[in-house]
Design a protein around this motif. Structure first.
Motif, PDB file in Angstrom:
ATOM      1  N   ARG A  65      42.574  50.252  69.279  1.00 62.25           N
ATOM      2  CA  ARG A  65      41.506  49.414  69.844  1.00 62.25           C
ATOM      3  C   ARG A  65      41.754  49.035  71.295  1.00 62.25           C
ATOM      4  O   ARG A  65      41.010  48.245  71.868  1.00 62.25           O
ATOM      5  N   GLY A  66      42.822  49.569  71.882  1.00 61.28           N
ATOM      6  CA  GLY A  66      43.006  49.402  73.317  1.00 61.28           C
ATOM      7  C   GLY A  66      44.094  48.455  73.751  1.00 61.28           C
ATOM      8  O   GLY A  66      44.305  48.275  74.955  1.00 61.28           O
ATOM      9  N   ALA A  67      44.810  47.810  72.812  1.00 58.82           N
ATOM     10  CA  ALA A  67      45.890  46.897  73.202  1.00 58.82           C
ATOM     11  C   ALA A  67      46.987  47.678  73.917  1.00 58.82           C
ATOM     12  O   ALA A  67      47.372  48.768  73.475  1.00 58.82           O
ATOM     13  N   ASP A  68      47.489  47.134  75.022  1.00 63.25           N
ATOM     14  CA  ASP A  68      48.508  47.851  75.785  1.00 63.25           C
ATOM     15  C   ASP A  68      49.842  47.114  75.860  1.00 63.25           C
ATOM     16  O   ASP A  68      50.778  47.571  76.501  1.00 63.25           O
ATOM     17  N   HIS A  69      49.927  45.958  75.182  1.00 63.57           N
ATOM     18  CA  HIS A  69      51.160  45.158  75.220  1.00 63.57           C
ATOM     19  C   HIS A  69      51.217  44.362  73.919  1.00 63.57           C
ATOM     20  O   HIS A  69      50.471  43.409  73.742  1.00 63.57           O
ATOM     21  N   ILE A  70      52.104  44.767  73.006  1.00 64.17           N
ATOM     22  CA  ILE A  70      52.153  44.161  71.677  1.00 64.17           C
ATOM     23  C   ILE A  70      53.569  43.693  71.376  1.00 64.17           C
ATOM     24  O   ILE A  70      54.521  44.475  71.480  1.00 64.17           O
ATOM     25  N   THR A  71      53.702  42.432  71.002  1.00 65.89           N
ATOM     26  CA  THR A  71      54.986  41.876  70.589  1.00 65.89           C
ATOM     27  C   THR A  71      54.876  41.457  69.132  1.00 65.89           C
ATOM     28  O   THR A  71      53.965  40.724  68.756  1.00 65.89           O
ATOM     29  N   SER A  72      55.809  41.943  68.319  1.00 63.77           N
ATOM     30  CA  SER A  72      55.862  41.570  66.904  1.00 63.77           C
ATOM     31  C   SER A  72      56.954  40.521  66.734  1.00 63.77           C
ATOM     32  O   SER A  72      58.091  40.725  67.166  1.00 63.77           O
ATOM     33  N   ILE A  73      56.608  39.406  66.105  1.00 61.20           N
ATOM     34  CA  ILE A  73      57.559  38.336  65.863  1.00 61.20           C
ATOM     35  C   ILE A  73      57.868  38.307  64.372  1.00 61.20           C
ATOM     36  O   ILE A  73      56.973  38.130  63.546  1.00 61.20           O
ATOM     37  N   VAL A  78      59.655  29.800  64.175  1.00 65.96           N
ATOM     38  CA  VAL A  78      58.679  30.639  64.880  1.00 65.96           C
ATOM     39  C   VAL A  78      58.439  30.126  66.291  1.00 65.96           C
ATOM     40  O   VAL A  78      58.320  30.915  67.244  1.00 65.96           O
ATOM     41  N   THR A  79      58.391  28.806  66.463  1.00 65.34           N
ATOM     42  CA  THR A  79      58.195  28.257  67.811  1.00 65.34           C
ATOM     43  C   THR A  79      59.350  28.652  68.734  1.00 65.34           C
ATOM     44  O   THR A  79      59.135  28.983  69.906  1.00 65.34           O
ATOM     45  N   LEU A  80      60.568  28.641  68.219  1.00 68.80           N
ATOM     46  CA  LEU A  80      61.715  29.067  69.018  1.00 68.80           C
ATOM     47  C   LEU A  80      61.624  30.551  69.358  1.00 68.80           C
ATOM     48  O   LEU A  80      61.893  30.960  70.502  1.00 68.80           O
ATOM     49  N   LEU A  81      61.244  31.372  68.393  1.00 65.57           N
ATOM     50  CA  LEU A  81      61.088  32.799  68.654  1.00 65.57           C
ATOM     51  C   LEU A  81      59.943  33.060  69.632  1.00 65.57           C
ATOM     52  O   LEU A  81      60.029  33.932  70.508  1.00 65.57           O
ATOM     53  N   ALA A  82      58.863  32.286  69.472  1.00 67.68           N
ATOM     54  CA  ALA A  82      57.703  32.471  70.345  1.00 67.68           C
ATOM     55  C   ALA A  82      58.030  32.161  71.799  1.00 67.68           C
ATOM     56  O   ALA A  82      57.461  32.763  72.716  1.00 67.68           O
ATOM     57  N   TYR A  83      58.934  31.219  72.019  1.00 67.84           N
ATOM     58  CA  TYR A  83      59.332  30.878  73.379  1.00 67.84           C
ATOM     59  C   TYR A  83      59.876  32.116  74.098  1.00 67.84           C
ATOM     60  O   TYR A  83      59.535  32.392  75.250  1.00 67.84           O
ATOM     61  N   GLU A  84      60.715  32.892  73.396  1.00 67.01           N
ATOM     62  CA  GLU A  84      61.257  34.117  73.987  1.00 67.01           C
ATOM     63  C   GLU A  84      60.220  35.229  74.004  1.00 67.01           C
ATOM     64  O   GLU A  84      60.157  36.019  74.948  1.00 67.01           O
ATOM     65  N   ALA A  85      59.401  35.292  72.950  1.00 64.52           N
ATOM     66  CA  ALA A  85      58.423  36.370  72.848  1.00 64.52           C
ATOM     67  C   ALA A  85      57.372  36.312  73.956  1.00 64.52           C
ATOM     68  O   ALA A  85      56.801  37.328  74.336  1.00 64.52           O
ATOM     69  N   THR A  86      57.107  35.112  74.463  1.00 62.32           N
ATOM     70  CA  THR A  86      56.069  34.947  75.494  1.00 62.32           C
ATOM     71  C   THR A  86      56.655  34.887  76.905  1.00 62.32           C
ATOM     72  O   THR A  86      55.964  34.496  77.839  1.00 62.32           O
ATOM     73  N   TYR A 111      50.153  39.395  69.836  1.00 62.79           N
ATOM     74  CA  TYR A 111      51.376  38.905  69.191  1.00 62.79           C
ATOM     75  C   TYR A 111      51.174  38.977  67.686  1.00 62.79           C
ATOM     76  O   TYR A 111      50.367  38.230  67.129  1.00 62.79           O
ATOM     77  N   VAL A 112      51.887  39.896  67.043  1.00 60.95           N
ATOM     78  CA  VAL A 112      51.753  40.130  65.612  1.00 60.95           C
ATOM     79  C   VAL A 112      52.792  39.287  64.874  1.00 60.95           C
ATOM     80  O   VAL A 112      53.978  39.309  65.215  1.00 60.95           O
ATOM     81  N   LEU A 113      52.351  38.563  63.845  1.00 63.70           N
ATOM     82  CA  LEU A 113      53.226  37.678  63.078  1.00 63.70           C
ATOM     83  C   LEU A 113      53.408  38.222  61.669  1.00 63.70           C
ATOM     84  O   LEU A 113      52.435  38.348  60.921  1.00 63.70           O
ATOM     85  N   ASP A 114      54.639  38.549  61.310  1.00 62.17           N
ATOM     86  CA  ASP A 114      54.966  39.013  59.968  1.00 62.17           C
ATOM     87  C   ASP A 114      56.423  38.653  59.711  1.00 62.17           C
ATOM     88  O   ASP A 114      57.301  39.093  60.463  1.00 62.17           O
ATOM     89  N   PRO A 115      56.699  37.809  58.702  1.00 60.97           N
ATOM     90  CA  PRO A 115      58.059  37.292  58.547  1.00 60.97           C
ATOM     91  C   PRO A 115      59.126  38.355  58.367  1.00 60.97           C
ATOM     92  O   PRO A 115      60.222  38.238  58.923  1.00 60.97           O
ATOM     93  N   MET A 116      58.829  39.408  57.578  1.00 62.41           N
ATOM     94  CA  MET A 116      59.863  40.365  57.207  1.00 62.41           C
ATOM     95  C   MET A 116      59.491  41.771  57.661  1.00 62.41           C
ATOM     96  O   MET A 116      58.463  42.313  57.245  1.00 62.41           O
ATOM     97  N   LEU A 117      60.329  42.376  58.502  1.00 62.34           N
ATOM     98  CA  LEU A 117      60.150  43.775  58.858  1.00 62.34           C
ATOM     99  C   LEU A 117      61.107  44.555  57.959  1.00 62.34           C
ATOM    100  O   LEU A 117      62.283  44.717  58.279  1.00 62.34           O
ATOM    101  N   ALA A 118      60.592  45.000  56.816  1.00 60.52           N
ATOM    102  CA  ALA A 118      61.442  45.641  55.804  1.00 60.52           C
ATOM    103  C   ALA A 118      61.368  47.164  55.930  1.00 60.52           C
ATOM    104  O   ALA A 118      62.145  47.772  56.656  1.00 60.52           O
ATOM    105  N   THR A 119      60.408  47.794  55.258  1.00 56.55           N
ATOM    106  CA  THR A 119      60.306  49.255  55.318  1.00 56.55           C
ATOM    107  C   THR A 119      59.662  49.742  56.613  1.00 56.55           C
ATOM    108  O   THR A 119      59.832  50.898  57.001  1.00 56.55           O
ATOM    109  N   GLY A 120      58.904  48.874  57.265  1.00 52.18           N
ATOM    110  CA  GLY A 120      58.259  49.239  58.519  1.00 52.18           C
ATOM    111  C   GLY A 120      56.867  49.801  58.374  1.00 52.18           C
ATOM    112  O   GLY A 120      56.163  49.973  59.371  1.00 52.18           O
ATOM    113  N   GLY A 121      56.431  50.088  57.145  1.00 57.15           N
ATOM    114  CA  GLY A 121      55.120  50.697  56.965  1.00 57.15           C
ATOM    115  C   GLY A 121      53.977  49.804  57.404  1.00 57.15           C
ATOM    116  O   GLY A 121      53.059  50.249  58.108  1.00 57.15           O
TER     117      GLY A 121
END
Length: 217
Positions: free
Chosen positions: A149-157, A36-44, A127-137
């Motif tokens: 709620r007004g967020a205008d920039h969302i990254t899912s890791i 996650v730390t490696l992914l977060a480096y790119e995500a941020t 920054y949303v943290l969820d290990p598996m993006l499976a069905t997407g629901g």
């Protein structure tokens, strides 16, 4: 919604060990944290900053600092908790909110059963943290809640994603109002796997991330 698959040998190495059925829970938790730390480096990479000046022992030096409002990290319960330390290690000054999602027995759609988030997320990077993006629901419902709620920039890791989940998330969000479609959305993941099986598990995947992190209930 942009998708960024991290192409790095350390990411691939740690993901390989996570996939291995012989990897025990303590090792799985440690490797997930490191990954996650490696992914977060790119995500941020595009985290918002403001210019500042600091005094070195010799002279003033220009620099940057994280902008306010501070970024919000949102682990999706329960498996997302296993990603929290790896993320906050890189963003120690971020705020943390928690979101629990479960299927509503009447509508069969994901609904929030736990919500510890600010009511106003205007101008807030999330920054949303969820290990598996499976069905997407779950991801689509979580993103919609943050957008409402007004967020205008969302990254899912995510550690892993399935093609079906990515397409389903795009499709659900495409039904949003025009102003909501202007929100910048991105998924950062270590790999996009082959497919989903009949039970909605990612193949080849790594099994149930929550169970492998914490054991079966």
């Amino acid at each position: 919604m942009d998708v960024h698959v991290i192409d790095h040998p350390l990411v691939a190495h740690k993901l390989t060990i996570l996939r291995d059925v012989r990897t025990d829970s303590p090792t799985f938790r440690r490797l997930a944290d490191e990954l996650v730390t490696l992914l977060a480096y790119e995500a941020t990479r595009d985290v918002r900053v403001t210019e500042t000046t600091v005094e070195t022992p010799l002279a003033p030096a220009p620099g940057v600092q994280l902008s306010r409002p501070r970024p919000l990290v949102v682990p999706i319960l329960r498996a997302g908790l296993g990603m929290l330390d790896g993320m906050t290690r890189l963003l120690p000054t971020s705020e943390v909110g928690f979101l629990g999602m479960a299927r509503d027995e009447d509508t069969l759609l994901p609904a929030a059963y736990a919500d510890r988030l600010p009511h106003d997320l205007s101008e807030r990077q999330c920054y949303v943290l969820d290990p598996m993006l499976a069905t997407g629901g779950t991801l689509a419902a979580s993103l919609r809640l943050l957008i409402d709620r007004g967020a205008d920039h969302i990254t899912s890791i995510c550690l892993l994603a399935a093609p079906e989940g990515l397409e389903a998330t795009r499709a659900k969000l495409a039904q949003a109002a025009p102003d909501e479609r202007s929100v910048k959305l991105r998924v950062v993941t270590a790999a996009v796997d082959e497919r989903l099986d009949a039970n909605g598990f990612i193949v080849p995947g790594l099994g149930d991330a929550g169970d492998r992190l914490y054991g079966c209930l």
